[in-house]
Design an enzyme around this catalytic site. Structure first.
Site, PDB file in Angstrom:
ATOM      1  N   LYS A  58       1.016  -1.248   0.244  1.00  9.67           N
ATOM      2  CA  LYS A  58      -0.195  -0.254   0.228  1.00  9.67           C
ATOM      3  C   LYS A  58       0.852   1.137   0.043  1.00  9.67           C
ATOM      4  O   LYS A  58       0.601   1.975  -1.085  1.00  9.67           O
ATOM      5  CB  LYS A  58      -1.097   0.003   1.178  1.00  9.67           C
ATOM      6  CG  LYS A  58      -1.954  -1.123   1.293  1.00  9.67           C
ATOM      7  CD  LYS A  58      -2.943  -1.070  -0.432  1.00  9.67           C
ATOM      8  CE  LYS A  58      -4.224  -2.165   0.089  1.00  9.67           C
ATOM      9  NZ  LYS A  58      -5.241  -1.737  -0.902  1.00  9.67           N
TER      10      LYS A  58
ATOM     11  N   GLU B 179      -9.667   6.008   3.166  1.00  8.72           N
ATOM     12  CA  GLU B 179      -9.869   4.617   3.917  1.00  8.72           C
ATOM     13  C   GLU B 179      -9.620   3.840   3.792  1.00  8.72           C
ATOM     14  O   GLU B 179      -8.614   3.629   3.271  1.00  8.72           O
ATOM     15  CB  GLU B 179     -11.751   4.359   2.539  1.00  8.72           C
ATOM     16  CG  GLU B 179     -10.898   3.099   1.338  1.00  8.72           C
ATOM     17  CD  GLU B 179     -10.176   3.943   0.517  1.00  8.72           C
ATOM     18  OE1 GLU B 179      -9.916   5.220   0.487  1.00  8.72           O
ATOM     19  OE2 GLU B 179      -9.182   3.089  -0.172  1.00  8.72           O
TER      20      GLU B 179
ATOM     21  N   SER C 262       2.092  -9.703  -0.870  1.00  6.64           N
ATOM     22  CA  SER C 262       1.347  -8.640  -0.803  1.00  6.64           C
ATOM     23  C   SER C 262       1.733  -7.877   0.253  1.00  6.64           C
ATOM     24  O   SER C 262       1.622  -6.036   0.590  1.00  6.64           O
ATOM     25  CB  SER C 262      -0.159  -8.082  -1.057  1.00  6.64           C
ATOM     26  OG  SER C 262      -0.926  -8.418  -0.335  1.00  6.64           O
TER      27      SER C 262
END
Lengths: 269, 421
Positions: free
Chosen positions: B113, B135, B402
């Protein structure tokens, strides 16, 4: 002429401005919606925006979000909402009814099926919060071929070139969202509304109604003075929440607020 | 296995036989469409802000200073490149293709991210916006947003579903430590979808001074494009690392798909390598047949939510369905529009893995490789493990690992009946 065009003509003849009222279909219960629509017309509403319940009302503030949740508890669908309009039309063939909401229920039904069903029920148009003109072209064609009016919105952030484009696309009227924010947010800045509406009028091709921040007779009258009509939503919907368990009291409260706004608007027109 | 690897292999060879001739990396079109998907389904208030963002991004993505800052921070702040690691014992256990892990879990803040957040925080800075909002589902994007906000001196507010706040408490506290305000969202299903709606409501209200950092390849255009571009550093590195280590392309690239940003990031640089299978793994929750899952590409229908047209979990009335996955980061009823398009043109394959399979992979990776994966990433890993077993030893699978699973320790301990208090 469409019912919406007729309505604005009639208002002009009577030197009145449009009072546009918003309720969510099925809020707080499905049984109350059609009687409430008739009550609002009897109290002076000119056009009804009937909210189509949706699980994810992205652009709404907390008051209208809860209205969608109340209606969703009764599983009120787009099909049910259109059926309510058909029922309303049994007694009222004059007052325009515009469906207001989000595109996905229409997408799920299919554009042509929706337009045909809505037109046959006596719906006059749509206001789709999450469909800007760029994304509405295919749906517009389906609607126009059934004689339905796609009503588009303008915002405080809309620049002039874009506003001109939106006027080319809107039918019936245009809805100016007067506040940057969600429904029920912020206060009316009447000077700003006056300035913007006057600027729009230079190239407007339809009547302009103004919504957001209109909660009582005074604010409705201020807006009516400078535009073609006022939209009231959150103030009405909050009466649903307050009188959820008392349908009689609910209908009285709604009628009273609509009548007050009508009187205040008529006093200044 | 919800979808058998044998069936998928069959489908993949049909894709290669069908052949897709046009370039795949030119999407989206000017208005943000990937074929019929994507677009800008937002209220009029946001149209001008989105146009400004699109314009700023199209200019900045070719701006030397912007790119230099982006790559500088990826190297010195995030710690890139992340390794492409050979999971030798896991490979031996499965007895087939080499399993290579793209170690996004080793990035600063513990997931992919951060790549996107660095890019978007720089956009906010160049656009002169002093406040960012985000969010978050699992909290990884929220943490990454709060982190870059601290790094760039921006005010930050993070919206998070109240159910997710309950199941991802370490990340909530971490965001607060970073100086962000965490706002619980109690509407709707109280998860990622509702957090995104609430962030949109904030943005329409504060559009003048606020930049909205969307965490995945969904939302209105230009977000699916720019998030993909910022995340494609994953695939660019993985491709080069694979070539360097093996002198050849991988046979398959596997990644989990919620909104789909880590998958898009690793897939995109491989789109034109048509022999490389691209496999996205959705969460099948309690099982696709139970209806309790979050797998719109496997079981959804085309719809419109939160700014774009895509595959969506919805009922026949067009109402959005509640989703379920053990992994908060995958618990979303929609999916990025580019994935919807890649599914339709059959350039990527989409399969689903249920909670049990993901938990099994989670435990296996701990035991065999000493790596604690995020529950999200464990979905991709689970599929890759089964796939590897059907492939030969000279074939190569890259799995996008990830994120790391520290945030999932409370969930796992609870499943094991262990109290951490």
């Amino acid at each position: 002429m469409s019912r919406i065009a007729d309505c604005f003509q009639r208002l002009a003849d009577n030197h009145q401005k449009a009072l546009v009222v918003y309720v969510v279909a099925g809020d707080p219960t499905p049984a109350v919606t059609v009687p409430l629509m008739h009550d609002m017309v009897a109290s002076g509403a000119s056009i009804i925006e009937l909210g189509v319940p949706f699980t994810d009302p992205e652009a709404e503030g907390p008051v209208i979000q809860l209205a969608h949740e109340r209606a969703m508890r009764h599983r009120v669908s787009l099909r049910d909402t259109i059926a309510m309009v058909a029922s309303f039309r049994e007694q009222d063939t004059v007052t325009p009814v515009v469906l207001m909401g989000y595109i996905n229920p229409i997408e799920a039904m299919g554009y042509e099926a929706f337009a045909a069903l809505a037109a046959s029920a006596g719906v006059d148009g749509t206001i789709l919060v999450n469909v800007p003109p760029e994304e509405g072209q295919v749906l517009d064609q389906a609607m126009l071929s059934e004689g339905l009016d796609p009503v588009y919105l303008l915002a405080p952030t809309t620049p002039e070139a874009r506003a001109r484009m939106i006027f080319e696309r809107t039918r019936g009227f245009i809805y100016y969202v007067s506040v940057k924010g969600i429904t029920g947010a912020g206060n009316l800045d009447i000077d700003e509304v006056t300035r913007r509406v006057a600027a729009f009028k230079a190239y407007a091709t339809t009547p302009i109604v103004v919504g957001f921040g209109i909660k009582d007779g005074e604010s409705a009258a201020q807006v009516a003075r400078v535009s073609d009509g006022a939209v009231v939503g959150t103030a009405l919907v909050s009466l649903m929440a307050a009188n959820e368990q008392e349908p009689v009291r609910l209908r009285e409260a709604v009628s009273e607020l609509v009548a007050n706004m009508r009187a205040a608007m008529d006093a200044v027109s | 296995m919800t979808s058998t690897v044998e069936n998928d292999r069959q489908a993949a060879s049909e894709v290669r036989a069908a052949g897709i001739n046009e370039a795949l990396t030119v999407m989206p079109d000017e208005k943000g469409h990937f074929g019929p998907y994507g677009g800008q389904f937002v209220s009029e208030i946001l149209m001008t802000a989105l146009a400004e963002l699109d314009q700023a991004y199209r200019h900045l993505k070719n701006d030397k200073n912007f790119l230099a800052e982006f790559h500088h921070d990826l190297e010195h702040y995030v710690g890139r490149p992340s390794p492409l690691y050979f999971a030798e014992r896991l490979t031996k256990q499965m007895g087939g293709a080499r399993i290579m892990l793209k170690r996004e879990d080793l990035n600063h803040t513990g997931a992919h991210k951060i790549n996107n957040c660095i890019g978007q925080a720089l956009l906010a800075k160049y656009m002169g916006k002093p406040r960012v909002i985000a969010e978050t589902g699992a909290g990884q994007h929220g943490v990454a947003s709060a982190t870059v906000a601290a790094r760039f001196g921006l005010k930050c507010r993070v919206y998070m579903g109240s159910d997710d706040i309950a199941r991802q408490s370490p990340n909530v506290y971490r965001m607060k430590l970073l100086g962000a305000e965490v706002v619980p969202v109690t509407s709707g299903s109280r998860t990622l979808k509702d957090a995104l709606s609430e962030a949109m409501r904030d943005w329409v209200t504060n559009v003048d001074d606020t930049y909205y950092i969307i965490g995945t390849v969904a939302g209105p255009h230009p977000y699916p494009m720019l998030v993909r571009d910022f995340q494609s550093v994953i695939g660019i590195e993985a491709r080069a690392q694979c070539l360097k280590q093996f002198g050849t392309m991988p046979d398959a690239v596997v990644a989990c798909v919620g909104g789909g940003s880590n998958a898009m990031g690793i897939f995109y640089p491989f789109l034109e390598d048509r022999d490389v299978r691209l496999i996205g793994v959705e969460p099948a929750g309690h099982g696709l047949e139970t209806g309790q899952h979050a797998a719109p590409l496997s079981k959804g229908k085309i719809g419109i939510l939160q700014g774009n047209r895509t595959y969506l979990m919805q009922d026949s009335d067009g109402q959005v369905l509640d989703t379920y996955s053990i992994s908060a980061g995958l618990d979303y009823p929609g999916v990025g529009p580019e994935h919807a398009w890649l599914k339709d043109i059959k350039r990527a394959e989409y399969v689903a893995v249920d909670d049990k399979q993901a938990l099994h992979a989670f435990r296996q990776l701990n035991r065999l490789e000493g790596i604690l994966p995020a529950l999200e990433s464990a979905h991709g890993l689970a599929y890759a493990m089964d796939l590897a077993a059907t492939m030969s030893k000279d074939e190569i699978i890259i799995v996008n690992l990830s994120g790391r699973g520290d945030k999932d320790i409370p969930t796992m301990a609870k499943l094991d009946g262990i109290s951490l208090d």
